[in-house]
Design a protein around this motif. Structure first.
Motif, mmCIF file in Angstrom:
data_model
loop_
_atom_site.group_PDB
_atom_site.id
_atom_site.type_symbol
_atom_site.label_atom_id
_atom_site.label_comp_id
_atom_site.label_asym_id
_atom_site.label_seq_id
_atom_site.Cartn_x
_atom_site.Cartn_y
_atom_site.Cartn_z
ATOM 1 N N THR A 135 0.836 -1.204 0.000
ATOM 2 C CA THR A 135 0.000 0.000 0.000
ATOM 3 C C THR A 135 0.867 1.248 0.000
ATOM 4 O O THR A 135 0.620 2.197 -0.758
ATOM 5 N N CYS A 139 1.245 4.149 -3.000
ATOM 6 C CA CYS A 139 1.002 5.565 -2.709
ATOM 7 C C CYS A 139 2.219 6.416 -3.062
ATOM 8 O O CYS A 139 2.093 7.485 -3.664
ATOM 9 N N SER A 176 -6.668 -1.150 -0.726
ATOM 10 C CA SER A 176 -7.583 -0.008 -0.688
ATOM 11 C C SER A 176 -9.010 -0.516 -0.794
ATOM 12 O O SER A 176 -9.328 -1.277 -1.714
ATOM 13 N N LEU A 180 -5.314 1.464 3.160
ATOM 14 C CA LEU A 180 -5.174 2.891 2.866
ATOM 15 C C LEU A 180 -5.784 3.733 3.973
ATOM 16 O O LEU A 180 -5.208 4.742 4.401
ATOM 17 N N TYR A 184 -3.444 6.333 6.123
ATOM 18 C CA TYR A 184 -3.681 7.757 5.913
ATOM 19 C C TYR A 184 -5.076 8.140 6.393
ATOM 20 O O TYR A 184 -6.037 7.405 6.195
#
Length: 238
Positions: A135, A139, A176, A180, A184
Motif C-alpha cells: 500500500t 502511494c 484499498s 489505505l 492515511y
C-alpha cells in the motif's frame, strides 16, 4: 539569466538534490542518481543544471558546514539539456555504477524489504505486513492498487520467494480501502481554480490542454496531479 552556482552560499547541509523521474515510458536508470538542486521541497535553486546525487551526498557528509559554492566543482554537474550518455559515463567512472548493478541493487532492496523475518513470522502476519508495504509503495510511486492482480508482479513475488503462491498476495481491496484508511487519514477538500466557458469539442486532448493551462497558471506541476474520472453508462429504454 541562469543562476551562477558559484554564488550559491548556502551550507551543504541545507541543500539536497531532488530526484524526479521524467514522465516518459521506461526512463533511463541514470535519473535515479541525477536531479536539480533544491533548498527545500518548494524552492529550487538551480533548474539549468543536473547534479549527481551520489557526489553531493558524499560531499554533504564530509563537509556539512561548507558553503555549496566552495565544493561544487567536486560534484558531477551537467546542463539540463545534456545527453544521458555523459551522466552514464560519470556514474561508471566516478562511482562504478552501471545499469545492471542499479537494477540488481533495486531488485535486492525490494526483495529484502518484503522478506524480513520470514522465519519468525506467521503466514498471516507476513500477508498483513506485505499488504501494508505494498500500500505504501503504491502511494509513494503513484501505482495502481490493481498491480497485485498483474501476472508479472505476482510471478516476481513468487519467484523471489516473497510469497509461496498467488493466494498469499494481499488483494486489491485489502490495499484499498482497508490498508489505505489505516495508513492515511483522508479528508476530501474541494477548490475551484477557475470557471470559464468551454466551447471546444470535449475531446480528451482538449480537456487535458485546458486543465494543464490552468494548473500552470497557478504554479502547479501537471506531473504531480492525478485526474480521476468515472464513466457511467446508462441504457435508456422507450
Amino acid at each position: 539569466m541562469p543562476l551562477d552556482p558559484d554564488k550559491i552560499d548556502d551550507l551543504n547541509k541545507t541543500l539536497f538534490v531532488h530526484i524526479q523521474l521524467p514522465n516518459v515510458p521506461r526512463p533511463s536508470f541514470i535519473w535515479n542518481y541525477f536531479g536539480h538542486l533544491y533548498k527545500n521541497p518548494r524552492e529550487a535553486l538551480d533548474l539549468d543544471r543536473i547534479y549527481c546525487k551520489v557526489c553531493f551526498e558524499k560531499i554533504k557528509e564530509e563537509y556539512p558546514d561548507a558553503s555549496f559554492s566552495s565544493v561544487r566543482r567536486q560534484i558531477g554537474t551537467y546542463s539540463a539539456t545534456s545527453s544521458t550518455g555523459n551522466m552514464r559515463n560519470h556514474l561508471l567512472a566516478m562511482h562504478q555504477i552501471t545499469e545492471a548493478q542499479a537494477i540488481k541493487k533495486t531488485t535486492k532492496h525490494i526483495v529484502s524489504m518484503f522478506a524480513r523475518n520470514r522465519d519468525t513470522t506467521s503466514s498471516s502476519q507476513l500477508k498483513e505486513k506485505l499488504g501494508h508495504q505494498l500500500t505504501l509503495m503504491c502511494c509513494k510511486d503513484l501505482l495502481p492498487f490493481s498491480i497485485v492482480e498483474n501476472e508479472g508482479f505476482q510471478d516476481f513475488l513468487i519467484s523471489n520467494r516473497i510469497v509461496n503462491t498467488k493466494y498469499d498476495i494481499p488483494s486489491r481491496t485489502t490495499l484499498s480501502p482497508l490498508n489505505l484508511n489505516k495508513i492515511y487519514t483522508l479528508q476530501q477538500h474541494q477548490y475551484s481554480l477557475r470557471t470559464q466557458p468551454f466551447n471546444e469539442a470535449h475531446t480528451g486532448e482538449s480537456i487535458k490542454d485546458l486543465v494543464s493551462n490552468v494548473l500552470n497558471e497557478f504554479g502547479i506541476n501537471p506531473n504531480n496531479v492525478i485526474v480521476v474520472s468515472e464513466y457511467i453508462h446508462q441504457n435508456f429504454r422507450n
